[in-house]
Design an enzyme around this catalytic site. Structure first.
Site, PDB file in Angstrom:
ATOM      1  N   ARG A 145      15.367   4.308   6.158  1.00  0.00           N
ATOM      2  CA  ARG A 145      15.597   3.355   5.074  1.00  0.00           C
ATOM      3  C   ARG A 145      17.073   3.069   5.201  1.00  0.00           C
ATOM      4  O   ARG A 145      17.902   3.780   5.261  1.00  0.00           O
ATOM      5  CB  ARG A 145      15.142   4.099   3.834  1.00  0.00           C
ATOM      6  CG  ARG A 145      13.609   4.233   3.708  1.00  0.00           C
ATOM      7  CD  ARG A 145      13.197   4.741   2.422  1.00  0.00           C
ATOM      8  NE  ARG A 145      11.981   4.812   2.330  1.00  0.00           N
ATOM      9  CZ  ARG A 145      10.946   5.881   2.552  1.00  0.00           C
ATOM     10  NH1 ARG A 145      11.466   6.966   3.092  1.00  0.00           N
ATOM     11  NH2 ARG A 145       9.654   5.846   2.605  1.00  0.00           N
ATOM     12  N   THR A 160       1.645   1.348   6.289  1.00  0.00           N
ATOM     13  CA  THR A 160       1.898   2.392   5.194  1.00  0.00           C
ATOM     14  C   THR A 160       0.809   3.136   4.743  1.00  0.00           C
ATOM     15  O   THR A 160       0.013   2.594   4.721  1.00  0.00           O
ATOM     16  CB  THR A 160       2.852   1.753   3.932  1.00  0.00           C
ATOM     17  OG1 THR A 160       2.986   2.550   3.095  1.00  0.00           O
ATOM     18  CG2 THR A 160       2.193   0.613   3.532  1.00  0.00           C
ATOM     19  N   ASP A 188       0.382   4.399   2.067  1.00  0.00           N
ATOM     20  CA  ASP A 188      -0.033   3.894   0.490  1.00  0.00           C
ATOM     21  C   ASP A 188      -0.925   2.777   0.454  1.00  0.00           C
ATOM     22  O   ASP A 188      -1.503   2.734  -0.581  1.00  0.00           O
ATOM     23  CB  ASP A 188       1.391   3.291   0.049  1.00  0.00           C
ATOM     24  CG  ASP A 188       2.489   4.309   0.062  1.00  0.00           C
ATOM     25  OD1 ASP A 188       3.669   3.985  -0.019  1.00  0.00           O
ATOM     26  OD2 ASP A 188       2.289   5.706   0.325  1.00  0.00           O
ATOM     27  N   GLY A 211       8.926  -2.685   1.482  1.00  0.00           N
ATOM     28  CA  GLY A 211      10.434  -2.855   1.804  1.00  0.00           C
ATOM     29  C   GLY A 211      10.890  -3.249   3.213  1.00  0.00           C
ATOM     30  O   GLY A 211      11.814  -4.109   3.338  1.00  0.00           O
ATOM     31  N   MET A 264       0.003  11.508  -1.971  1.00  0.00           N
ATOM     32  CA  MET A 264       0.939  10.529  -1.780  1.00  0.00           C
ATOM     33  C   MET A 264       0.516   9.245  -2.385  1.00  0.00           C
ATOM     34  O   MET A 264      -0.376   9.020  -2.886  1.00  0.00           O
ATOM     35  CB  MET A 264       1.713  10.347  -0.438  1.00  0.00           C
ATOM     36  CG  MET A 264       2.641  11.725  -0.105  1.00  0.00           C
ATOM     37  SD  MET A 264       3.481  11.248   1.435  1.00  0.00           S
ATOM     38  CE  MET A 264       5.021  12.100   1.396  1.00  0.00           C
ATOM     39  N   GLY A 265       1.655   8.170  -2.160  1.00  0.00           N
ATOM     40  CA  GLY A 265       1.095   6.723  -2.340  1.00  0.00           C
ATOM     41  C   GLY A 265       1.931   5.935  -3.199  1.00  0.00           C
ATOM     42  O   GLY A 265       1.677   4.980  -3.465  1.00  0.00           O
TER      43      GLY A 265
HETATM   44  O1  F6P Z   1       5.737   5.093   1.518  1.00  0.00           O
HETATM   45  C1  F6P Z   1       5.089   6.143   2.046  1.00  0.00           C
HETATM   46  C2  F6P Z   1       5.513   7.711   1.256  1.00  0.00           C
HETATM   47  O2  F6P Z   1       4.780   8.524   2.145  1.00  0.00           O
HETATM   48  C3  F6P Z   1       4.802   7.669  -0.075  1.00  0.00           C
HETATM   49  O3  F6P Z   1       3.607   7.948  -0.451  1.00  0.00           O
HETATM   50  C4  F6P Z   1       5.876   8.625  -0.459  1.00  0.00           C
HETATM   51  O4  F6P Z   1       5.973   8.703  -1.984  1.00  0.00           O
HETATM   52  C5  F6P Z   1       7.257   8.489   0.309  1.00  0.00           C
HETATM   53  O5  F6P Z   1       6.720   7.743   1.400  1.00  0.00           O
HETATM   54  C6  F6P Z   1       7.969   9.500   0.653  1.00  0.00           C
HETATM   55  O6  F6P Z   1       9.149   9.243   1.175  1.00  0.00           O
HETATM   56  P1  F6P Z   1      10.228   9.886   1.961  1.00  0.00           P
HETATM   57  O7  F6P Z   1       9.518  10.145   3.324  1.00  0.00           O
HETATM   58  O8  F6P Z   1      11.257   9.302   2.124  1.00  0.00           O
HETATM   59  O9  F6P Z   1      10.245  11.349   1.311  1.00  0.00           O
END
Ligand code: F6P
Length: 332
Positions: A72, A125, A127, A104, A169-170
């Site tokens: 990111r 994704t 999600d 994003g 997750m989601g």
């Molecule tokens: O967007 C995908 C995801 O796995 C979401 O479901 C979760 O909340 C987020 O990314 C976790 O982010 P990171 O990998 O930065 O911990």
């Protein structure tokens, strides 16, 4: 369109490598030079860009994650960062970019498009919250991972007559939770889109007990209570809150399982491999045809091309009838 670059951005998703492979091979077949941008927009800014060849993308179709890595990028949100990214693009003479990721990532693609760089998005994704497509790459594999976990948790829940609260997750969407409840036979599913009725939940658990079924499986989406969910500590213990409430009201032995980043890994499912391959090929076709600011999607069992603006504006919505079906079947 002679030079095409590919990047993956945001949370990685199983099937991203299928997209990378197909886009690379399709582009090379069309006589293009294909470049891989490492670590999303951050790698674009710092110039971590290397040519992708047939060899680079051999034997990656079955691998989870992304060979291009992902990140990111806060820098890309700044004018300075965008200027550096543009300099890198111009230095290499890149004509178009395939952006693989979630909302994003697509907002970054819109910025590049506004800067005059042709971009086409591929929704990827777990999600599954991107508009204009029924499926985003990664969702099906994540769902299978959750279903496998629920089967294993069910064994021990039955053995100990326990309540298990499983957090999935989601981000702020309930797709994984809802489909896992549907496919996993959960006793209850709590998702951000529907205000949770914890008293109804307690009643259902007690009814199970009274019928001699001492165990219950409750699936909660990490973003249930809103706020900065995200699969990290920031989710503020969604499962913990629900499990504590259940234990206090029912006095039943209650445990929590937070599946976390398990849902992001694993070899992509058949659907994510096949859909990812098709998405990657179509994305390159669109760039070769001079298209930009578009997203490749899958709607009602066929490829559908939308504008990036539509895809970002319209999140993929939960089907309330599906939620009701899960509710009805778990309260018989
Ligand atoms: O967007 C995908 C995801 O796995 C979401 O479901 C979760 O909340 C987020 O990314 C976790 O982010 P990171 O990998 O930065 O911990």
């Amino acid at each position: 369109m002679r030079k095409i670059a590919i990047l993956t951005s945001g949370g990685d998703a199983p099937g991203m490598n299928a997209v990378i492979r197909a886009a690379t091979l399709k582009g090379i077949k069309a006589g293009c030079k294909i470049y891989g941008i490492k670590r999303g927009y951050q790698g674009l800014i710092t110039g971590e860009i290397e040519e992708l060849t047939v060899e680079t993308v051999s034997d990656i179709l079955h691998r989870g994650g992304t060979i291009l890595h992902s990140a990111r990028s806060k820098d890309f949100k700044t004018g300075e960062g965008q200027k550096k990214a543009l300099e890198q693009i111009e230095k290499l003479g890149i004509d178009g970019i395939v952006v693989i990721g979630g909302d994003g990532s697509f907002r970054g693609a819109q910025i590049l498009n506004q800067l005059g760089v042709a971009t086409v998005g591929v929704p990827a994704t777990i999600d599954n919250d991107i508009g204009c497509t029924d499926f985003s790459i990664g969702f099906d594999t994540a769902l299978n991972t959750v279903l496998d976990a629920i089967s294993k948790i069910r064994d021990t829940a039955v053995s100990h007559d326990r309540v298990y609260v499983v957090e999935v997750m989601g981000k702020n969407s309930g797709f994984i939770a809802l489909y896992a409840g549907l496919g996993g036979g959960a006793d209850a599913v709590l998702i951000p889109e529907i205000p949770p009725d914890l008293d109804q939940l307690v009643k259902r658990i007690e009814e199970n007990d009274q019928r001699g079924r001492g165990h219950s499986i409750v699936i909660v989406a990490e973003g249930l209570f809103g706020g900065p969910s995200g699969g990290q500590v920031l989710a503020e213990g969604t499962a913990f809150k629900v499990a504590t409430y259940i234990n206090l009201r029912t006095r039943k032995d209650t445990r929590i399982t937070i599946l976390g980043h398990l849902q992001r890994g694993g070899s992509p499912s058949a659907l994510d491999r096949t859909l990812g391959t098709r998405f990657g090929a179509v994305a390159v076709d669109l760039l070769l045809a001079g298209e930009t600011n578009k997203m490749v999607g899958w709607v009602k069992n066929e490829i559908k091309v939308s504008t990036m603006d539509e895809a970002i504006a319209r999140k993929n919505q939960i089907d309330p009838e599906l939620y009701q079906l899960v509710e009805n079947l778990s309260s018989v």
